[in-house]
Every structure is written in structure tokens, then in C-alpha cells.
Design a protein around this motif. Structure first.
Motif, PDB file in Angstrom:
ATOM      1  N   ASP A   1      11.763  13.453   1.609  1.00  0.00           N
ATOM      2  CA  ASP A   1      12.289  12.393   2.566  1.00  0.00           C
ATOM      3  C   ASP A   1      13.311  11.377   1.391  1.00  0.00           C
ATOM      4  OD1 ASP A   1      10.578  10.360   1.381  1.00  0.00           O
ATOM      5  OD2 ASP A   1       8.984  11.982   1.708  1.00  0.00           O
ATOM      6  N   THR A   2      13.756  11.088   2.644  1.00  0.00           N
ATOM      7  CA  THR A   2      14.918   9.742   2.212  1.00  0.00           C
ATOM      8  C   THR A   2      14.091   8.496   1.887  1.00  0.00           C
ATOM      9  OG1 THR A   2      14.764   8.823   4.414  1.00  0.00           O
ATOM     10  CG2 THR A   2      16.715  10.700   3.262  1.00  0.00           C
ATOM     11  N   ASP A   3      12.607   8.427   1.885  1.00  0.00           N
ATOM     12  CA  ASP A   3      11.681   7.227   1.712  1.00  0.00           C
ATOM     13  C   ASP A   3      10.988   7.119  -0.135  1.00  0.00           C
ATOM     14  OD1 ASP A   3      10.477   6.883   4.226  1.00  0.00           O
ATOM     15  OD2 ASP A   3       9.980   5.604   2.788  1.00  0.00           O
ATOM     16  N   ILE A   4      11.501   8.948  -0.231  1.00  0.00           N
ATOM     17  CA  ILE A   4      11.366   9.139  -1.988  1.00  0.00           C
ATOM     18  C   ILE A   4      12.495   8.513  -2.618  1.00  0.00           C
ATOM     19  CG2 ILE A   4      10.963  11.415  -3.628  1.00  0.00           C
ATOM     20  CD1 ILE A   4       8.525  10.361  -2.756  1.00  0.00           C
ATOM     21  N   ILE A   5      13.377   9.337  -2.041  1.00  0.00           N
ATOM     22  CA  ILE A   5      14.909   9.069  -2.285  1.00  0.00           C
ATOM     23  C   ILE A   5      15.285   7.937  -2.884  1.00  0.00           C
ATOM     24  CG2 ILE A   5      17.364   9.618  -1.966  1.00  0.00           C
ATOM     25  CD1 ILE A   5      16.418  12.621  -0.420  1.00  0.00           C
ATOM     26  N   PHE A   6      15.526   7.270  -1.844  1.00  0.00           N
ATOM     27  CA  PHE A   6      15.426   5.648  -2.027  1.00  0.00           C
ATOM     28  C   PHE A   6      14.027   4.582  -1.595  1.00  0.00           C
ATOM     29  CE2 PHE A   6      17.731   1.737  -0.480  1.00  0.00           C
ATOM     30  CZ  PHE A   6      18.058   1.292  -2.440  1.00  0.00           C
TER      31      PHE A   6
ATOM     32  N   ARG B   1      18.759   6.619   6.456  1.00  0.00           N
ATOM     33  CA  ARG B   1      19.147   5.409   5.710  1.00  0.00           C
ATOM     34  C   ARG B   1      20.631   6.011   4.911  1.00  0.00           C
ATOM     35  NH1 ARG B   1      13.368   5.050   2.683  1.00  0.00           N
ATOM     36  NH2 ARG B   1      13.462   4.156   4.679  1.00  0.00           N
ATOM     37  N   GLU B   2      21.744   5.646   4.588  1.00  0.00           N
ATOM     38  CA  GLU B   2      22.772   6.021   4.288  1.00  0.00           C
ATOM     39  C   GLU B   2      22.618   5.789   2.737  1.00  0.00           C
ATOM     40  OE1 GLU B   2      26.085   6.335   6.483  1.00  0.00           O
ATOM     41  OE2 GLU B   2      27.147   6.356   4.660  1.00  0.00           O
ATOM     42  N   GLN B   3      21.989   5.091   2.595  1.00  0.00           N
ATOM     43  CA  GLN B   3      21.194   4.245   0.671  1.00  0.00           C
ATOM     44  C   GLN B   3      20.948   5.663   0.570  1.00  0.00           C
ATOM     45  OE1 GLN B   3      20.619   2.713   3.500  1.00  0.00           O
ATOM     46  NE2 GLN B   3      21.151   0.390   2.538  1.00  0.00           N
ATOM     47  N   ALA B   4      20.685   6.705   0.525  1.00  0.00           N
ATOM     48  CA  ALA B   4      19.771   7.754   0.533  1.00  0.00           C
ATOM     49  C   ALA B   4      20.647   8.474  -0.381  1.00  0.00           C
ATOM     50  CB  ALA B   4      18.765   8.236   1.424  1.00  0.00           C
ATOM     51  N   VAL B   5      22.338   8.573   0.331  1.00  0.00           N
ATOM     52  CA  VAL B   5      23.271   9.326  -0.218  1.00  0.00           C
ATOM     53  C   VAL B   5      23.948   8.562  -1.628  1.00  0.00           C
ATOM     54  CG1 VAL B   5      25.491  10.140   0.306  1.00  0.00           C
ATOM     55  CG2 VAL B   5      23.875  10.526   2.254  1.00  0.00           C
ATOM     56  N   TRP B   6      23.658   7.280  -1.054  1.00  0.00           N
ATOM     57  CA  TRP B   6      24.499   6.339  -2.392  1.00  0.00           C
ATOM     58  C   TRP B   6      24.066   6.162  -3.457  1.00  0.00           C
ATOM     59  CZ3 TRP B   6      24.909   1.680   2.040  1.00  0.00           C
ATOM     60  CH2 TRP B   6      25.810   2.085   2.775  1.00  0.00           C
ATOM     61  N   THR B   7      22.313   6.788  -3.154  1.00  0.00           N
ATOM     62  CA  THR B   7      22.052   6.260  -4.821  1.00  0.00           C
ATOM     63  C   THR B   7      22.064   7.527  -5.444  1.00  0.00           C
ATOM     64  OG1 THR B   7      20.032   5.380  -6.193  1.00  0.00           O
ATOM     65  CG2 THR B   7      19.951   6.898  -3.814  1.00  0.00           C
TER      66      THR B   7
ATOM     67  N   LYS C   1      20.326   3.312 -10.085  1.00  0.00           N
ATOM     68  CA  LYS C   1      19.140   3.355 -10.562  1.00  0.00           C
ATOM     69  C   LYS C   1      18.093   3.421 -10.145  1.00  0.00           C
ATOM     70  CE  LYS C   1      19.609  -2.506 -10.971  1.00  0.00           C
ATOM     71  NZ  LYS C   1      20.849  -2.105 -10.641  1.00  0.00           N
ATOM     72  N   TYR C   2      17.899   3.070  -8.310  1.00  0.00           N
ATOM     73  CA  TYR C   2      16.762   3.253  -8.110  1.00  0.00           C
ATOM     74  C   TYR C   2      16.900   4.637  -6.857  1.00  0.00           C
ATOM     75  CZ  TYR C   2      17.746  -1.242  -7.884  1.00  0.00           C
ATOM     76  OH  TYR C   2      17.325  -3.051  -8.421  1.00  0.00           O
ATOM     77  N   ALA C   3      17.430   5.910  -7.476  1.00  0.00           N
ATOM     78  CA  ALA C   3      17.158   6.955  -7.233  1.00  0.00           C
ATOM     79  C   ALA C   3      16.297   7.307  -7.578  1.00  0.00           C
ATOM     80  CB  ALA C   3      17.935   7.771  -7.780  1.00  0.00           C
ATOM     81  N   PHE C   4      15.029   8.077  -6.857  1.00  0.00           N
ATOM     82  CA  PHE C   4      13.868   8.707  -6.539  1.00  0.00           C
ATOM     83  C   PHE C   4      12.926   7.277  -7.649  1.00  0.00           C
ATOM     84  CE2 PHE C   4      16.663  12.457  -6.933  1.00  0.00           C
ATOM     85  CZ  PHE C   4      15.787  12.697  -4.838  1.00  0.00           C
ATOM     86  N   ASN C   5      12.686   6.444  -7.357  1.00  0.00           N
ATOM     87  CA  ASN C   5      12.530   5.873  -8.062  1.00  0.00           C
ATOM     88  C   ASN C   5      10.891   6.202  -8.558  1.00  0.00           C
ATOM     89  OD1 ASN C   5      13.191   2.722  -9.603  1.00  0.00           O
ATOM     90  ND2 ASN C   5      10.989   2.572  -8.348  1.00  0.00           N
ATOM     91  N   GLU C   6       9.846   6.279  -7.430  1.00  0.00           N
ATOM     92  CA  GLU C   6       8.646   6.434  -7.926  1.00  0.00           C
ATOM     93  C   GLU C   6       8.240   7.935  -8.650  1.00  0.00           C
ATOM     94  OE1 GLU C   6       9.468   3.686  -6.338  1.00  0.00           O
ATOM     95  OE2 GLU C   6       7.959   3.555  -4.584  1.00  0.00           O
TER      96      GLU C   6
END
Lengths: 467, 208
Positions: free
Chosen positions: B20-25, B76-82, B40-45
Motif C-alpha cells: 500500500d501507499t503507506d508502505i511506499i511513503f 498520495r501522489e508522493q508515493a509516485v514522487w518518491t 530517500k523516504y521510499a519504503f522507509n520502514e
């Protein structure tokens, strides 16, 4: 000519231009703007020197990042404050109506849209938030979009979209005592899966729907996105019109009568053909709780944590093992033996007055279990004011809950409210994804009544034993 | 927007379903206001030793191969940006979350849906660390053994991505008149959908 579905009727009324296949340029009647998905969309206007076409069709509010304990308190998180400040600057510059953080109209976008009458039957409504499906409860096409699409709506008031296939979900048989629409949608997602609705606009129909309040219908449509579908809808009826009459942005007088007359035609024709149709017997449902890290990993409270070794689908079994490891659960554990650390009642799914009333009903005369920290967060200032007028806050406070200001709060953990690593939460929110309520936090989704029951007993519990 | 024509790269296998996008970003990084530097935050966890995108040769992969329902959840489009900022220009999956899928095209990232034996072959190539070629002009994924797998993509998505076009600019150029006449018809047919400024002002002031 065969009949048309509700979705097809509203879609056709909003086509500005047809492209190839099922692609259209669709007019957007309503846009809800919040702080998270808008900064980059506003920046697009600035960078390309484009005006915002119709400021009158947008309203803005900050909800995800705002602290819910804020009266007289400093805004502790600098990044969050900057994001809220940026929204206020942008809406001022582009002339969009803004609901200030400590005002009486503040709230979560999906709570204030309906309660202000901004959300109306037959409209198209978008927001840069996936739970925009909530508004479909009013018989409109409402869906979540990304920031680039928000920029398109700002600049053109249109959006290029592909028409969805249609699915009707017939909910039949009503609900047993102690069972709510949250249990219905959780059980439905468990059955069809988080990908079950991908590609479809879902219309909910059937005998169970007819008796549901607007608030319950919103909960149902809200979580439609968790089944993979961007759009969930209910045909408008007298319940809908009763809810909307007299709201600040609702039409008035002769215009109201004209609108209602038009809204009465907003229903799928008897001979309409859906691409997929399923019937779901809601009368046999028990209260549900999620045990995993996707909403489809859900079961009846009387059950146990399932065993991946008993599953033949190896992909699904692997996913279950990963979820159980993250959740710290062992197969075979009775769900109502699972102890919780935190309880969260709120969110765009279950932060409405009816939800708070239902939870208070369970809490009345009882105390939150010793080691449990519990918060109640009204979905809007109007919900909070109405709840306080009928004394609900006193019930929550007497039970040992904290009573907060409106906001997304612990649903999304990008504000001050979040779980610590390893903490387990009974939550009325919509997502139990890894890290959703805070890094390493463990979320169990359930109805407000069930969350209240968990608060009192300190473990996941069958609310029916407390009624 | 960056153009996308063809790409040859090692493909990183992240073979799980429903990422999910919470995992991606993760949501807490949504407080950041800028879209540059989010990689740098992609898949942070999930990051760190053992995570595929941190393991050579996959740490330089421009293609991500994953399971069903990738990018489900938040809009969140941040999921793609990251992902884009991390260098991922193409995601091959069995299916996608819908909002994520459409967000990809706005940001120069090509999402490719493959199923069955086609996807099995791509997964095998990813695991074998052999380069995969994705060609948007010919709408094919090519493997080193000569296999060519066709994929579907909507014509306008393909056209815009090939040219790196600004969709908003195109709407304004081609359809401004149609939007204006639509608005005129709308004001006649459903006048209650227009919101009087006085009502909006009153609402915004309410209790402030």
C-alpha cells in the motif's frame, strides 16, 4: 434501449468532451481542498502562471496535520504548522473559502462536506484524498485524486477520466442488534478482497440500505476504497433530502424544490444492467474485527486468529504470515483474548455524532480498563458542539477517555496523535496498514461500539455482551 | 514532465501483494512541502540490509517488479514522487491501486500490468538479475532470451508519456470553449450547483 445505472446517469450529465473508448473530460462540481495534497497543485498554478478557474466550487480545510489538543496550546510540530500556513496562504491568494482551525466549521473534509451542504446529490466531487468515496452516500460521483489531478481541477474545473464498470452490491436482511454498517463493510471487504472493487463504481442497494441513516451510509461508502473501488454510491431518497435540508450551502426555497425534483430521478433504472452484481446477506453478520494489516484480513469477534498453514493459496498464506508477524499474533488465539493498549474513536469513517452516541451508550457508567489510553476525536467542530450539547463528552470523560478537538488524529499519524512501536489499538478508522497509526503500531479495525467495548474490557470484545 | 520512451534496466523483484501507499511513503513524511528529494523516504520502514532496493545490483534498478494491487490505499501522489526520485521509472505489477496507477502517468513513471505466464517470465528475469527492456513505443517488455511480451496502455497515456506533455495545458488549449459552454448549460439545468459567494463567505467566517 436498456436502462442506465445511477453512475452512468450522473457521468453522462458531466461529460464536457468525449475521447477514445470510455475516456471523457469530466466536469467537476465540487472540490474539497486540504493541506496534504494541495501545496504542489497550487505550486503548479504559480509555476505555469495559470489562474484558478472557479474558486466558488472549492472549499478548504486543514485536517490531516492539525493537532487535536490545540486550544491554548502551541502548534508543536513545525512542519505541520508550515503545511497548514501554506494552505491558508494559498486559499487567500486564490480566493477559496477556508474553514479556520479553531472555527465552528473546522473538521475532516469528508465530515464537513456533507454537514455544510457542499456535498449534493447528482454532483461530481473530488478531493486529494482516497476516502472521498464517502460522499457517494448522497448519490453523487465522488472519488479521490492525486495532486496532479487537483491541479487540473484548479486550472480547468475538469479532469480526464475513464468511465468505470459498474457493480451493484445488494445488502439484504437488515442488521442484528450490536451489528453496524462498519461490520457490514469489513465483512464485505473480507469476502471480495481489497482488490475486489478495482475498476468498478459500486452502487449499494437492497433492504438493509433503505433503513440506514446518512451517517451509516457515509461509513459504508467511505470504506469502499478499501475494497479497491474509488466510487461507492447510494441512490438519494427522503433520508438524503431530510439530512440536507437547511444546511448552509444547500439550495433554499423554490430552488430546493427544483433540486429535490431532479434528485428523485437519480436512481438506477429497473432494467439497468450492471457489469457485476452481488448479494450480501447482512442479517447473519456478527461484529467484526480486523486481525491483519489489510482490511480484508477481518473476521467475526467470536472467531480466532486464522492459521496460514490451513490456507491452500500460498501467496495468501505468505501474506498472512507477514501480517501476523507484524501484528504479533499467534494462529488459534481467540480474537476476544487480544489485549489492547490504545483506543481511538474518530476519523472520517466513524467520527460522526451517531458514532459518538453509539460509543457513549456502551461507555455509560463504565470505566476504561486501567492500562488503556483512549481518545475520542469528533470528526468536526460541529459534531463536537452537538455532542457536548447532549452531554456525550461527559460520558467519555467520566469513562476515562480524552475528549479532543476535531481532526484526522490517530487515523493517519501525521499529527501529534500516534501509536508507539508495538502498541495495539482498537480503532474506528479505515486502515490497518503497517505503520498507518504510527511506526510499528498495530491496528484492529472495528465499529465505535466495539472500540468502546474494547476500551472497557482492555481487550477485543463482543459488544453484544455489554449491551 | 519527463518523457518515457524505452528503458533497459535490472528489475528489482519485490514480490509481495497489496503493497500500500503507506508502505511506499509513510504518512508522517507527507508533512514535507516539496516534491524533490523524496526518494530517500521510499519504503522507509522496510529499508536496510536485506531489502531488495538496498541490495546490489538492485539498488540501481529503474524497474520494480511486484505483485497484485500495488499502490493500493491512500491517494498520495508522493508515493509516485518518491519512487521516481529514487530512480524507478517503471513498475511492473499484476494489478495496481487505481489512483496510484493514474498518478504514475502524471509523473513520467510507466505502470505496466502483466499477468499469468508473462508475469512469471518477468519475475524470473528480475530474480536472475538480467536486464529487462520496457518499450512504450512498441508497448512491449523484452527479455534477454528474445521473448517479447505485449502490454496494454491507454492511447492518451502513451502519447502524453512519450512526449512528456502537460495534460492541463492540453485541456486548456483544446477544450476551453467546451468547458465554457458546459458551464452555461449547467447553470441552466442545475443552478443549485453554483455556490453564491455570500454563502461561502458566511461559512468561512462562521465562528472563526
Amino acid at each position: 434501449m436498456t436502462g442506465r445505472t445511477l453512475y452512468e446517469k450522473i457521468w453522462e450529465q458531466h461529460v464536457v468532451a468525449n475521447f477514445e473508448g470510455d475516456d471523457c473530460l469530466l466536469y467537476v462540481d465540487r472540490h474539497l481542498v486540504q493541506e496534504v495534497s494541495s501545496p504542489q497543485a497550487f505550486a503548479y498554478l504559480d509555476q505555469n502562471d495559470r489562474p484558478l478557474r472557479r474558486p466558488d466550487l472549492h472549499i478548504a480545510v486543514a485536517d490531516h496535520a492539525v493537532p487535536t489538543r490545540r486550544r491554548g496550546q502551541p502548534f508543536a510540530d513545525g512542519l505541520a504548522r508550515q503545511q497548514v500556513d501554506r494552505l491558508r496562504e494559498n486559499v487567500g491568494k486564490f480566493g477559496i473559502a477556508y474553514m479556520p482551525m479553531n472555527g465552528d466549521r473546522h473538521g475532516i473534509v469528508h465530515v464537513i462536506g456533507p454537514e455544510t451542504g457542499f456535498t449534493l446529490p447528482g454532483c461530481t466531487l473530488v478531493c486529494g484524498d482516497s476516502h472521498t468515496s464517502t460522499h457517494g452516500a448522497f448519490g453523487c460521483i465522488a472519488f479521490g485524486i492525486g495532486a496532479s489531478e487537483c491541479a487540473s481541477v484548479f486550472a480547468t474545473q475538469t479532469i480526464r477520466q475513464t468511465r468505470q464498470k459498474t457493480m451493484r452490491v445488494n445488502l439484504e436482511g437488515g442488521l442484528a442488534p450490536g451489528v453496524t454498517v462498519k461490520d457490514v463493510i469489513l465483512a464485505l471487504i473480507a469476502e471480495i478482497g481489497t482488490g475486489g472493487g478495482v475498476g468498478y463504481a459500486i452502487e449499494y442497494a437492497g433492504s438493509t440500505i433503505r433503513d440506514l441513516s446518512m451517517e451509516a451510509r457515509m461509513t459504508l461508502c467511505n470504506m469502499t476504497i478499501e475494497a479497491g473501488s474509488r466510487v461507492g454510491m447510494v441512490a438519494p431518497d427522503d433520508t438524503t433530502f431530510g439530512y440536507l435540508k437547511g444546511r448552509p450551502l444547500s439550495p433554499e426555497g423554490e430552488m430546493w424544490d427544483r433540486a429535490v425534483a431532479a434528485w428523485r430521478d437519480l436512481r438506477s433504472d429497473d432494467d439497468a444492467v450492471f457489469d457485476r452484481e452481488i448479494t450480501f446477506d447482512t442479517s447473519v453478520l456478527e461484529p467484526q474485527v480486523s486481525w491483519g494489516t489489510t482490511p480484508e484480513q477481518t473476521g467475526a469477534i467470536s472467531g480466532t486468529v486464522p492459521d496460514p498453514d490451513q490456507i491452500t493459496d500460498q501467496g495468501r498464506a505468505a501474506r498472512m504470515r507477514k501480517s501476523l508477524s507484524y501484528m504479533g499474533l499467534t494462529p488459534g488465539t481467540r480474537l476476544n483474548d487480544i489485549a489492547v493498549d490504545r483506543v481511538f474513536i474518530g476519523s472520517c469513517t466513524n467520527g460522526r455524532l451517531e458514532d459518538l452516541r453509539a460509543a457513549a451508550e456502551v461507555l455509560k457508567g463504565r470505566r476504561v480498563a486501567d492500562r488503556v489510553k483512549a481518545i475520542a476525536v469528533p470528526g468536526s467542530a460541529a459534531v463536537r458542539i452537538a455532542a457536548e450539547a447532549e452531554g456525550l463528552h461527559e460520558v467519555f470523560l467520566a469513562a476515562g477517555f480524552e475528549w479532543r478537538d476535531s481532526g484526522c488524529s490517530m487515523c493517519v499519524a501525521m499529527n501529534d496523535d500516534r501509536l508507539e512501536e508495538g502498541e495495539r489499538c482498537a480503532s474506528t478508522s479505515n486502515r490497518n496498514f503497517e505503520g498507518r497509526q504510527g511506526k510499528g503500531g498495530r491496528t484492529h479495525l472495528m465499529s465505535p461500539q466495539m472500540a468502546a467495548a474494547a476500551a472497557v474490557t482492555g481487550r477485543l470484545s463482543d459488544v453484544r455482551e455489554l449491551l | 514532465m519527463d518523457k518515457f520512451t524505452a528503458l533497459t534496466s535490472i528489475a528489482a523483484p519485490l514480490l509481495e501483494n497489496a503493497i500500500d501507499t503507506d508502505i511506499i511513503f509513510p504518512a508522517r513524511f507527507l508533512l514535507l512541502l516539496d516534491r524533490d528529494g523524496l526518494g530517500k523516504y521510499a519504503f522507509n520502514e522496510w529499508r536496510g540490509p536485506g531489502f531488495v532496493l538496498d541490495t546490489p545490483p538492485y539498488d540501481t534498478a529503474q524497474i520494480l517488479v511486484t505483485g497484485e494491487n500495488f499502490g493500493t490505499g491512500s491517494s498520495r501522489e508522493q508515493a509516485v514522487w518518491t519512487l521516481a526520485d529514487k530512480g524507478i521509472r517503471c513498475v511492473i505489477a499484476r494489478s495496481f491501486g487505481e489512483i496510484f496507477y493514474s498518478n504514475c502517468f502524471k509523473n513520467g513513471v510507466l505502470p505496466v500490468r502483466l499477468t499469468g505466464a508473462d508475469m512469471d517470465a518477468v519475475e524470473a528475469a528480475a530474480k536472475a538479475e538480467v536486464p529487462v527492456t520496457v518499450n512504450l513505443e512498441s508497448k512491449t517488455v523484452s527479455l534477454s532470451d528474445g521473448t517479447s511480451i505485449p502490454f496494454d496502455v491507454a492511447d492518451h497515456h502513451r502519447r502524453n508519456l512519450l512526449a512528456g506533455l502537460d495534460e492541463v495545458g492540453m485541456i486548456l488549449t483544446d477544450h476551453s470553449d467546451a468547458i465554457e459552454s458546459f458551464e452555461a448549460r449547467r447553470s441552466e439545468a442545475t443552478p443549485w450547483l453554483n455556490l453564491p459567494q455570500a454563502k461561502l463567505d458566511a461559512l468561512a467566517k462562521d465562528g472563526a
